[in-house]
Design a protein around this motif. Structure first.
Motif: not given
Lengths: 147, 83
Positions: A50-55, A58, A62, A115, A118-119, A121-122, B8, B59, B61, B80-82
């Protein structure tokens, strides 16, 4: 530079070739990293991201900007998938270009470390026993301290 | 003021919503959390341990003491777990 978040699979070879072909002259080092779905405990039926579209976009931009402040880089590419995947499927990739390999390697590692924690995604693992959100690991947070 | 709140991963599952719009006078994220917790059990459960949660304000943190003045969107989620 490019950041892509997509549900479709990506072709690692095609991405890497296109990345190399797009570089300005003098980029002597290209590093690519690929993350693959692992079946850690056995019995993984699917990995859902799952992710947070937009953030998400962004946050990835960064992280890339931060890498550019630290190393001399040519292009940077980040591709990250969301949705459902099977074990051994590719989840994401980063590519970095630099004149020299140390910059390309270090920047790729930095991008990966940031990544991961700090990005937005779950990961959720689906097995025969049900579904569980993957817990963040202390090691991943600790990995940021070296930068 | 009106703020969009997004949830989320397991926070979304515990609250049972991906997003909602609230009218609030909260000055900080922490005050907003208190207002939400007071609403219903499912919010109380989701926000029981703030150390297990992360927050993003418009958007980016942020910390739980971040001010809400002029903010349009607040998101709550687990670490987060990317990758």
């Amino acid at each position: 530079m490019a950041v892509r978040v997509q549900s479709d699979p990506f072709d690692l070879g095609a991405e890497a070739n296109a990345f190399v072909a797009a570089q300005a002259g003098g980029m002597g080092a290209i590093v690519t990293f690929t993350g693959v779905v692992r079946d850690v405990a056995g019995g993984l039926q699917a990995m859902e991201i799952e992710h947070y579209p937009g953030m998400t976009e962004r946050a990835l931009h960064k992280i890339e900007d931060e890498a550019r402040d630290r190393w001399q880089l040519g292009d940077v590419l980040i591709v990250h998938r969301h949705g459902r995947m099977q074990a051994d499927e590719m989840i994401m990739m980063v590519a970095t270009a630099a004149r020299h390999r140390a910059d390309a390697f270090e920047a790729a590692q930095f991008l990966m470390d940031y990544l991961k924690s700090r990005a937005p995604f779950w990961k959720k693992e689906h097995t025969g026993q049900g579904a569980d959100w993957v817990a963040a690991r202390d090691e991943d947070e600790d990995a940021l301290k070296r930068w | 003021m009106t703020i969009d709140i997004l949830y989320f991963a397991w926070v979304r599952e515990r609250i049972g919503l991906p997003r909602e719009t609230v009218e609030t006078q909260a000055a900080t994220v922490a005050q907003l959390v208190e207002e939400l917790r007071a609403r219903e059990d499912r919010y109380e459960v989701a926000f029981a341990d703030l150390s297990a949660l992360r927050v993003a304000v418009d958007q980016d943190l942020a910390e739980f003491d971040a001010p809400l003045d002029g903010v349009r969107e607040v998101a709550f989620f687990p670490p987060m777990t990317g990758g």
